[in-house]
Scaffold this motif. Structure first.
Motif, mmCIF file in Angstrom:
data_model
loop_
_atom_site.group_PDB
_atom_site.id
_atom_site.type_symbol
_atom_site.label_atom_id
_atom_site.label_comp_id
_atom_site.label_asym_id
_atom_site.label_seq_id
_atom_site.Cartn_x
_atom_site.Cartn_y
_atom_site.Cartn_z
ATOM 1 N N LYS A 150 112.344 -0.857 -67.723
ATOM 2 C CA LYS A 150 112.968 -0.128 -68.822
ATOM 3 C C LYS A 150 113.841 1.028 -68.338
ATOM 4 C CE LYS A 150 110.384 1.004 -72.293
ATOM 5 N NZ LYS A 150 109.215 1.535 -73.028
ATOM 6 N N GLN A 151 113.552 1.553 -67.144
ATOM 7 C CA GLN A 151 114.249 2.743 -66.652
ATOM 8 C C GLN A 151 114.765 2.492 -65.237
ATOM 9 O OE1 GLN A 151 114.917 5.279 -68.464
ATOM 10 N NE2 GLN A 151 113.542 5.039 -70.200
ATOM 11 N N MET A 152 115.880 1.782 -65.122
ATOM 12 C CA MET A 152 116.449 1.472 -63.812
ATOM 13 C C MET A 152 117.574 2.418 -63.419
ATOM 14 S SD MET A 152 116.457 -2.686 -63.516
ATOM 15 C CE MET A 152 117.214 -3.057 -65.112
ATOM 16 N N GLY A 153 117.962 3.325 -64.304
ATOM 17 C CA GLY A 153 119.061 4.223 -64.019
ATOM 18 C C GLY A 153 120.373 3.671 -64.542
ATOM 19 N N GLY A 154 121.318 4.570 -64.835
ATOM 20 C CA GLY A 154 122.574 4.158 -65.419
ATOM 21 C C GLY A 154 123.802 4.603 -64.668
ATOM 22 N N PHE A 155 123.637 4.999 -63.410
ATOM 23 C CA PHE A 155 124.773 5.450 -62.614
ATOM 24 C C PHE A 155 125.431 4.281 -61.881
ATOM 25 C CE2 PHE A 155 122.404 9.357 -63.119
ATOM 26 C CZ PHE A 155 123.379 10.343 -63.194
ATOM 27 N N ASN A 156 126.752 4.342 -61.757
ATOM 28 C CA ASN A 156 127.472 3.443 -60.856
ATOM 29 C C ASN A 156 127.039 3.800 -59.432
ATOM 30 O OD1 ASN A 156 129.498 2.652 -58.924
ATOM 31 N ND2 ASN A 156 130.953 2.347 -60.592
ATOM 32 N N VAL A 157 126.346 2.880 -58.769
ATOM 33 C CA VAL A 157 125.752 3.210 -57.470
ATOM 34 C C VAL A 157 126.828 3.504 -56.431
ATOM 35 C CG1 VAL A 157 124.398 2.283 -55.551
ATOM 36 C CG2 VAL A 157 123.560 2.055 -57.893
ATOM 37 N N MET A 203 118.101 1.196 -56.615
ATOM 38 C CA MET A 203 118.603 0.139 -57.483
ATOM 39 C C MET A 203 117.495 -0.817 -57.904
ATOM 40 S SD MET A 203 122.061 -0.884 -55.341
ATOM 41 C CE MET A 203 121.107 -1.516 -53.954
ATOM 42 N N GLY A 204 117.682 -1.402 -59.076
ATOM 43 C CA GLY A 204 116.849 -2.507 -59.503
ATOM 44 C C GLY A 204 115.518 -2.089 -60.091
ATOM 45 N N ARG A 226 120.474 -12.300 -54.272
ATOM 46 C CA ARG A 226 119.291 -11.435 -54.317
ATOM 47 C C ARG A 226 119.498 -10.469 -55.481
ATOM 48 N NH1 ARG A 226 120.056 -9.451 -48.229
ATOM 49 N NH2 ARG A 226 122.183 -9.452 -49.091
ATOM 50 N N ASP A 227 118.850 -10.755 -56.575
ATOM 51 C CA ASP A 227 119.104 -10.022 -57.821
ATOM 52 C C ASP A 227 117.868 -9.225 -58.208
ATOM 53 O OD1 ASP A 227 119.650 -9.103 -60.349
ATOM 54 O OD2 ASP A 227 119.990 -11.076 -61.237
ATOM 55 N N LEU A 228 117.907 -7.916 -57.950
ATOM 56 C CA LEU A 228 116.767 -7.054 -58.281
ATOM 57 C C LEU A 228 116.923 -6.404 -59.647
ATOM 58 C CD1 LEU A 228 115.988 -5.321 -54.867
ATOM 59 C CD2 LEU A 228 115.370 -7.583 -55.727
ATOM 60 N N TRP A 229 117.917 -6.805 -60.394
ATOM 61 C CA TRP A 229 118.156 -6.252 -61.724
ATOM 62 C C TRP A 229 117.638 -7.170 -62.827
ATOM 63 C CZ3 TRP A 229 121.213 -5.750 -57.535
ATOM 64 C CH2 TRP A 229 121.624 -4.456 -57.178
ATOM 65 N N THR A 230 117.863 -8.476 -62.707
ATOM 66 C CA THR A 230 117.538 -9.381 -63.818
ATOM 67 C C THR A 230 116.660 -10.564 -63.431
ATOM 68 O OG1 THR A 230 119.537 -10.735 -63.525
ATOM 69 C CG2 THR A 230 119.727 -8.791 -64.942
ATOM 70 N N SER A 231 116.469 -10.831 -62.147
ATOM 71 C CA SER A 231 115.654 -11.977 -61.720
ATOM 72 C C SER A 231 114.243 -11.523 -61.380
ATOM 73 C CB SER A 231 116.278 -12.660 -60.500
ATOM 74 O OG SER A 231 115.372 -13.611 -59.946
ATOM 75 N N PHE A 232 113.289 -11.853 -62.228
ATOM 76 C CA PHE A 232 111.906 -11.457 -61.950
ATOM 77 C C PHE A 232 111.385 -12.075 -60.649
ATOM 78 C CE2 PHE A 232 112.000 -10.946 -66.682
ATOM 79 C CZ PHE A 232 111.876 -9.569 -66.682
ATOM 80 N N PRO A 233 111.654 -13.348 -60.353
ATOM 81 C CA PRO A 233 111.188 -13.866 -59.054
ATOM 82 C C PRO A 233 111.732 -13.064 -57.876
ATOM 83 C CG PRO A 233 111.798 -15.680 -60.493
ATOM 84 C CD PRO A 233 112.238 -14.421 -61.181
#
Length: 345
Positions: A150-157, A203-204, A226-233
């Motif tokens: 729910k709280q991943m941050g909203g900054f452009n990394v 991130m993520g 490698r998707d740490l934002w939307t891929s649960f696996p």
């Protein structure tokens, strides 16, 4: 030397109004949303920043980053003074162990963790088979780091890390992180506009710094990214891979709450004193339910987070060290274990 957690020293948004011990809190870089800064960069600042980014691009091209990736990565990137303000104003006030634990290991977080464990049980079991880290530990860490995404941050990394690299207080560290961001983009793991995170670049869903992403992130769902934002696996496997690489021992638990014998010498407490669990049993250290710690041969330490008169824990050295590698705090590591125990119960 900076690590992924020594940079993150502010209270996360989902713990607003609370103050935590330095280096002891989850999701730390999520402390403030990317609201407007009180200062606007001057033309001199903008010119200096543009020259700095020009040097970064030149270095990145020499290291194999394509011009197309660089153009996309830095499109619209400006000095973000809010990032600098947050970096310079991190609070360093302390919380007691009891205050910290009661807010982290809360009934609402436990219940939501149980729901997430049930929802993702199959993939978490596959991750456990591969890396040896129990599902409840992964879910507990996930809950601490981003409140279950729910709280991943909203900054452009890219913008945040480039700002901190240019500003210079920790310039070499953040320039390295910026180069690692560009390598992630070059690999095609995430497009630049989706690479959002904390003001410090974490991130993520389990808050990897860019260098940790490159070392530990895993494409567990097999889609080539490698998707740490939307891929649960990918999130779960990457988190487990990180813990495993830091020494997680699948044959041992993280620890257990214990009762100490009368006259226990508090000088024996602390991570520096490691004994086989069987020896602690001989000294009269038992879990609260009276069982002997298992496995008896594992090296373990007694931790007294609230002092000699407070709670006591017997923690297994390898796994506690692995948790502390994610965040160098006894409070943090204990709360992952306690939250995981409650989630998995």
């Amino acid at each position: 030397m900076f690590d992924r957690r020594s940079l993150l020293a502010a209270v996360p948004t989902w713990l607003t109004g609370l103050a935590l011990a330095p280096l002891a809190f989850p999701g730390a870089a999520l402390a403030q949303p990317p609201q407007k800064a009180s200062r606007v960069p001057t033309p001199e600042d903008a010119g200096s920043f543009a020259r700095y980014i020009g040097g970064v691009k030149e270095e990145a091209r020499r290291k194999g980053i394509s011009p197309a990736v660089l153009d996309l990565a830095f499109a619209g990137v400006r000095i973000n003074w809010r990032v600098i303000e947050l970096d310079r104003s991190q609070p360093e006030v302390k919380f007691t162990w009891e205050q910290y634990r009661s807010r982290i290991v809360s009934e609402s977080r436990i219940q939501r963790g149980r729901e997430q464990l049930a929802r993702h049980r199959d993939v978490l079991r596959r991750v456990q088979d591969r890396y040896g880290v129990p599902p409840e530990i992964i879910v507990g860490l996930w809950g601490l780091e981003s409140d279950y995404g729910k709280q991943m941050g909203g900054f452009n990394v890219i913008e945040a890390v480039a700002t901190l690299a240019w500003e210079g207080r920790r310039g070499a560290y953040f320039r390295g992180q910026l180069m690692d961001c560009l390598k992630i983009l070059q690999a095609g793991d995430i497009p630049p506009d989706k690479m959002v995170g904390s003001w410090a670049g974490a991130m993520g869903q389990t808050q990897f710094m860019p260098d940790c992403f490159l070392r530990f992130a895993v494409d567990f769902d097999g889609d080539g990214r490698r998707d740490l934002w939307t891929s649960f696996p990918d999130v779960f496997a990457s988190t487990a891979n990180n813990l495993a690489a830091e020494g997680w021992n699948r044959a041992q638990p993280w620890g257990v709450r214990v009762r100490l014998p009368d006259g226990f010498d508090p000088s024996l407490a602390g991570r520096a004193t490691r004994k086989p669990a069987a020896e602690w049993t001989r000294l009269g250290v038992f879990p609260n339910d009276g069982r002997a710690p298992q496995p008896a041969e594992g090296l373990a330490s007694v931790i007294l987070p609230g002092g000699a008169q407070g709670e006591a824990f017997l923690v297994y050295a390898a796994n506690f060290r692995s948790l502390r590698a994610y965040n160098p705090s006894d409070y943090y590591a204990l709360c992952i274990g306690l939250l995981g125990d409650r989630i998995g119960a």
